[in-house]
Structures are given as C-alpha cells and as structure tokens.
Enzyme design. Structure first.
Site, short mmCIF file in Angstrom:
data_model
loop_
_atom_site.label_atom_id
_atom_site.label_comp_id
_atom_site.label_asym_id
_atom_site.label_seq_id
_atom_site.Cartn_x
_atom_site.Cartn_y
_atom_site.Cartn_z
CB SER A 64 -0.90 0.03 1.23
OG SER A 64 -1.79 -1.05 1.23
N1 SAH Z 1 -1.02 -4.38 3.91
C1 SAH Z 1 -0.43 -4.84 2.68
C2 SAH Z 1 -1.44 -4.68 1.56
C3 SAH Z 1 -1.28 -5.70 0.54
S1 SAH Z 1 -2.50 -5.62 -0.74
C4 SAH Z 1 0.83 -4.11 2.33
O1 SAH Z 1 0.90 -2.90 2.53
O2 SAH Z 1 1.74 -4.73 1.80
C5 SAH Z 1 -3.83 -6.54 -0.05
C6 SAH Z 1 -3.52 -7.93 0.41
O3 SAH Z 1 -4.76 -8.54 0.81
C7 SAH Z 1 -2.93 -8.85 -0.66
O4 SAH Z 1 -1.76 -9.41 -0.18
C8 SAH Z 1 -4.03 -9.89 -0.88
O5 SAH Z 1 -3.52 -11.17 -1.22
C9 SAH Z 1 -4.71 -9.90 0.47
N2 SAH Z 1 -6.09 -10.43 0.46
C10 SAH Z 1 -7.07 -10.26 -0.45
N3 SAH Z 1 -8.19 -10.90 -0.07
C11 SAH Z 1 -7.92 -11.48 1.14
C12 SAH Z 1 -8.67 -12.30 2.04
N4 SAH Z 1 -9.93 -12.65 1.81
N5 SAH Z 1 -8.05 -12.71 3.17
C13 SAH Z 1 -6.76 -12.39 3.45
N6 SAH Z 1 -6.01 -11.62 2.63
C14 SAH Z 1 -6.58 -11.18 1.49
#
Ligand code: SAH
Length: 213
Positions: A64
C-alpha cells in the site's frame, strides 16, 4: 538488511509529505519514520521505497501507498497494548507499522506465496507479529477475538459480518468498501448488536477475494 542515513533522510521527507496531506497522529508519523520500507519491497523496486506510491509485491498484489497506510492506521485509533487484526498481510509493511505502535498484531493473508514471504521476513526483523495466518480473512480470526481494531487492506464489495462480530465494544473496523473505487469506512461497535458507521475519502485497493490461493 540495509538501512542508512540516506534512507533516513528520505523517510523524513516522506513524513513531511504525509503531514502536508493531512496525517496528524504523531505516533503514526514516528512509525513511518522508523521503519525501513525498502525491506518490504521487491528487489529492484527498493529504490522507490520512499515514493508515496503503491508498488507490486508479486501475485498481482501491491504494498500500500504510505499515505494510505498512515490514513487507515490513524482511523483505527489504537493504543499501545491493543489487540489488532489485519486482513491482507501482503508485504508486511502495514503489519510492522501496527507492531511499532505497540499493538499485538494478528494478520491473515490468502496468498500462500506472500504468506510465506512475510513469515521469512519477520524472522529477520526486530518487529514480531503475534501470529501470521494463511487463511481467508473474510472470516476474520475467531480464536483470538475480540479485537480493539480490525484493518482490511484490500477493497471489499461488502462488509464481512464475521469482522464486525469480532470487534470489542468500542473497537473500530477500518475497511475500504466498493468495487472499482472504495470509500474508506469505519465501523465502531457501540453495543453487542449496534455499530456506528462513518465514511471518509475514496481510494483504490486490490480486491478482497474469497477463499485461499
Ligand atoms: N497491507 C499490505 C497490503 C497488501 S494488498 C501491504 O501494505 O503490503 C492486499 C492484500 O490482501 C494482498 O496481499 C491480498 O492477497 C490480500 N487479500 C485479499 N483478499 C484477502 C482475504 N480474503 N483474506 C486475506 N487476505 C486477502
């Protein structure tokens, strides 16, 4: 794991930028100033660590944007010692910000590759989550509930009921809600069955997906 005064200088500049964009919480700004974001980026992209942008982390997911991390963390209104659930560990950067704020962090990730990667990374860092879980965050993490804060880092087309259920009384769920574009939404639990809903700015997140992968 490299960090130097040049990185610190870039982090200070990023913090100043976040202040001009409206981030006020000094603890959040301090966490961003203290955590080397390059450690959470793909090699080759680490030179962009202090741009206020999202970048690919593999598996079609992104780390993010720092502004978004700061904005969501500020909305969570958490304090030292609080138990926090994060849905979407991704790179682990947001996880690390929550740990730096003194929270006990539980984080769920549905992509096995990213789950494994963040596990390996946290073994090398001084920041330690309470638990990283490979699972479907739609269901939350019941065995460690209730949480003072729940933060969802992917765009949800609707609000998962299990997440509301797992909030403490007075706890906050911060979740971007919408399909193409998401409205940052905060639910506060005011009684066993009542939640107060507030809406904030619009954002673009990768989608919250069901099941594991
Ligand atoms: N906080 C992270 C954001 C990553 S993007 C950072 O800053 O790096 C969002 C993440 O949510 C991805 O890694 C994706 O695989 C995960 N995601 C999507 N749907 C999900 C679900 N149902 N349960 C757990 N993780 C999920």
């Amino acid at each position: 794991m490299l960090d130097n005064s040049k990185n610190q200088g870039l982090r200070n500049q990023l913090v100043e930028l976040l202040k001009t964009k409206g981030i006020k919480d000094l603890n959040v700004l301090k966490a961003i100033s203290d955590i080397p974001r390059q450690w959470f980026m793909e090699s080759g992209l680490d030179g962009f660590a202090y741009e206020d942008k999202a970048y690919p982390i593999g598996e079609e997911q992104t780390i993010s944007q720092p502004y978004t991390v700061a904005y969501q963390t500020e909305l969570l209104k958490i304090k030292k010692g609080d138990k926090v659930l994060e849905i979407g560990t991704g790179s682990g950067y947001q996880t690390c910000v929550l740990i730096e704020l003194g929270c006990k962090v539980f984080s769920v990730e549905r992509q096995r590759v990213l789950f494994k990667k963040s596990n390996l990374l946290f073994r090398k860092l001084k920041w330690k989550p309470k638990k990283l879980v490979f699972g479907d965050g739609y269901k939350g993490l019941k065995e460690n509930a209730p949480y003072a804060g729940i933060i969802v880092t992917a765009g949800a087309s609707s609000v998962p009921h299990d997440l509301l259920d797992q909030l403490c009384l007075g706890g906050h769920l911060v979740i971007p809600v919408g399909k193409e574009e998401q409205i940052m939404t905060r639910y506060t639990r005011v009684s066993k069955s009542k939640f107060n809903k507030e809406t904030f700015g619009s954002f673009r997140f990768v989608p919250l997906l069901k099941n594991k992968n």
